[in-house]
Design an enzyme around this catalytic site. Structure first.
Site, PDB file in Angstrom:
ATOM      1  N   GLU A 165      43.693  35.888  50.277  1.00  0.00           N
ATOM      2  CA  GLU A 165      43.019  36.933  51.055  1.00  0.00           C
ATOM      3  C   GLU A 165      41.822  36.331  51.799  1.00  0.00           C
ATOM      4  O   GLU A 165      40.766  36.123  51.179  1.00  0.00           O
ATOM      5  CB  GLU A 165      42.470  38.028  50.130  1.00  0.00           C
ATOM      6  N   HIS A 177      38.659  38.078  42.328  1.00  0.00           N
ATOM      7  CA  HIS A 177      38.710  38.774  43.609  1.00  0.00           C
ATOM      8  C   HIS A 177      37.502  38.353  44.448  1.00  0.00           C
ATOM      9  O   HIS A 177      36.437  38.043  43.912  1.00  0.00           O
ATOM     10  CB  HIS A 177      38.719  40.304  43.402  1.00  0.00           C
TER      11      HIS A 177
END
Ligand code: G3P
Length: 222
Positions: A140, A92
């Site tokens: 993202e 992430h």
């Protein structure tokens, strides 16, 4: 293609402890009421409890590349599996890893049979990670994370470009997108652009009305 909405509780206060569990119940209700697949990613210490009590899948927010053994303080894929987790986020934006560790983590998750969501920040990194054959790649753009402009509006070409690039390497990988996603309209657009779902955090966890936010998000799934 089965659409999935992954709700990442991050380390938000609203997503921790008793409040986090209430939030997880809201996610579960939205899934049961709509029939849409919803996954929750609580803080790691809560993973086992949530997995025991919820009917929706629970994923970890992170695993280390380490295998089982002499690794103090690491989160192993096996511990996630044994705790009842069905998958994990990897790399992430707020928990970046080296490519060698991403590779080890994906391989170990495959060995213990849990799903992998490798997060990437660009089409180039998505291509590199596609060769590792994770279950999902979630693109993202970091600058849009936590903001009010959804990636589907700010950078639609990054989503469609990532889908094309990833699928040209491995058709079996499902592509997700995230950053600034808040509404059913954003989810619909993400699907139109070729993704199989979204990752969302602040749009639910920081919402004044998480129940309404969740119901709106699932309404975007055709
Ligand atoms: O893991 C999902 C996340 O990075 C997106 O965050 O707050 O923009 O929905 P947010």
């Amino acid at each position: 293609m089965t659409v999935v909405i992954i709700v990442n509780f991050k380390s938000y206060e609203e997503g921790t402890g008793r409040r986090g569990f209430e939030l997880a119940r809201i996610c579960e209700r939205a899934s049961l009421d709509s029939g849409v697949d919803v996954v929750v990613c609580p803080p790691l210490v809560h993973l086992g409890q949530y997995a025991d009590e919820l009917s929706v899948p629970v994923y970890a927010q992170h695993v280390d590349g380490a295998r089982v053994g002499s690794y103090t303080g690491h989160v192993t894929p096996m511990s996630v599996k044994e705790g009842g987790g069905q998958g994990t986020l990897i790399n992430h934006s707020e928990r970046r890893m080296r490519i060698a560790d991403i590779e080890r983590a994906v391989a170990e998750c495959r060995r213990v049979e849990i799903s992998t969501v490798v997060c990437t920040n660009s089409i180039g990194v998505s291509k590199a990670c596609a060769s590792l054959a994770p279950t999902y790649i979630a693109i993202e753009p970091p600058e849009l994370i936590g903001g009010d402009v959804p990636v589907t509006k700010a950078k639609p070409e990054v989503i469609s470009g990532a889908v094309e690039a990833i699928k040209s390497i491995d058709k079996g990988i499902e592509v997700l997108c995230g950053a600034g996603i808040k509404t059913g309209k954003d989810v619909r657009k993400a699907i139109e652009l070729g993704s199989s779902g979204v990752l969302v955090a602040s749009g639910v966890v920081k919402s004044k009305d998480p129940e309404k936010a969740m119901m709106d998000l699932v309404s975007g799934v055709p």
